[in-house]
Design a protein around this motif. Structure first.
Motif, PDB file in Angstrom:
ATOM      1  N   GLN A   5      41.137  20.533 -17.214  1.00 34.39           N
ATOM      2  CA  GLN A   5      41.288  19.134 -17.577  1.00 34.39           C
ATOM      3  C   GLN A   5      40.482  18.830 -18.849  1.00 34.39           C
ATOM      4  N   TYR A  33      40.083  13.559 -15.416  1.00 34.42           N
ATOM      5  CA  TYR A  33      39.386  14.075 -16.597  1.00 34.42           C
ATOM      6  C   TYR A  33      37.982  14.545 -16.217  1.00 34.42           C
ATOM      7  N   GLU A 152      45.524   4.814 -20.170  1.00 35.96           N
ATOM      8  CA  GLU A 152      46.856   5.128 -20.682  1.00 35.96           C
ATOM      9  C   GLU A 152      46.787   5.561 -22.146  1.00 35.96           C
ATOM     10  N   GLY A 155      45.593   9.128 -22.382  1.00 37.83           N
ATOM     11  CA  GLY A 155      46.649  10.079 -22.062  1.00 37.83           C
ATOM     12  C   GLY A 155      47.603  10.307 -23.222  1.00 37.83           C
TER      13      GLY A 155
END
Length: 255
Positions: A5, A33, A152, A155
């Protein structure tokens, strides 16, 4: 073997105990994460990219744990926190940097002075992509909204070229009451003006005067007031590809 990750450094300029970073870090950790939180011990708002005096001296640190996340405070600025993490002072070097959630907006050209935004730009110096997130209130009620937006955005930026930087402003309202998301131009300084006055002690002092002005449509100021999340990609210092100044100076020196 499962893929690793991304390691995310979370920092801010309000201090490692500030409610914004305390609301943000657990949300990012819950997304899977590998979270590293390093932020100033105290409020360092407005310090820009300052990191003087960090080389060749020990940096005092403290830490505590909340909701399973370790929060590290350093005696330094947000840019210092990023630089130290990039140098490996806190273990593996982060893949991404997330700065915030800042208490109060960061709009217009004056974001140059923001420690929140400067942390993101400092990350980009070494090719690390970063997001700076600010919430449009000096006393916010909706930290979860900004945390969702930050997650978001993180990401998305993880798949973009290294060194990509976004500064994002979020209205202080529930997620389902946002007007949407818009790309925003940086506004020119309009809300405030700095004025030099004389303090009662007779010493010079700077105060802030609030201005009444109409925001320019399409700017971060205007869109944020309309309830939109504003997204502005930014870059750090870049040279202008124009040799006019150098040519003029060469001529002057030979006269």
């Amino acid at each position: 073997m499962p893929s690793r990750q991304p390691r995310v450094l979370i920092t801010n300029d309000d201090g490692y105990r500030a409610p914004g970073i305390r609301a943000l870090a657990p949300v990012i950790a819950a997304l899977g994460y590998d979270v590293l939180v390093v932020a100033p011990l105290v409020d360092e708002s407005g310090v820009g990219s300052a990191r003087a005096g960090m080389v060749g001296r020990p940096i005092r640190t403290v830490s505590d744990v909340e909701q399973g996340v370790t929060f590290i405070g350093i005696d330094g600025t947000p840019a210092q926190a990023v630089t130290m993490a990039q140098a490996g002072a806190f273990g593996p070097v982060p893949d991404l940097v997330l700065s915030g959630i800042n208490r109060g907006l960061n709009i217009g050209v004056p974001i140059f002075h923001s420690g929140t935004v400067a942390a993101a730009l400092t990350a980009a110096e070494t090719g690390i992509s970063a997001v700076a997130v600010s919430l449009d209130s000096d006393d916010p009620d909706h930290w979860p909204t900004a945390a969702r937006v930050a997650g978001e955005a993180l990401g998305w930026i993880a798949a973009e070229p290294g060194g990509t930087v976004l500064t994002i402003n979020v209205p202080d309202r529930p997620l389902d009451q946002l007007a949407g998301v818009r790309h925003a131009a940086l506004s020119v300084p309009r809300r405030t003006r700095l004025i030099a006055v004389t303090a009662p002690t007779g010493e010079p002092m700077i105060t802030v005067e609030r201005l009444q002005a109409t925001a320019v449509p399409g700017t971060d100021e205007a869109l944020l007031a309309e309830g939109f999340v504003t997204v502005t990609p930014i870059v750090g210092i870049r040279e202008v590809p124009d040799d006019t100044a150098a040519t003029a100076l060469a001529k002057r020196l030979t006269q």
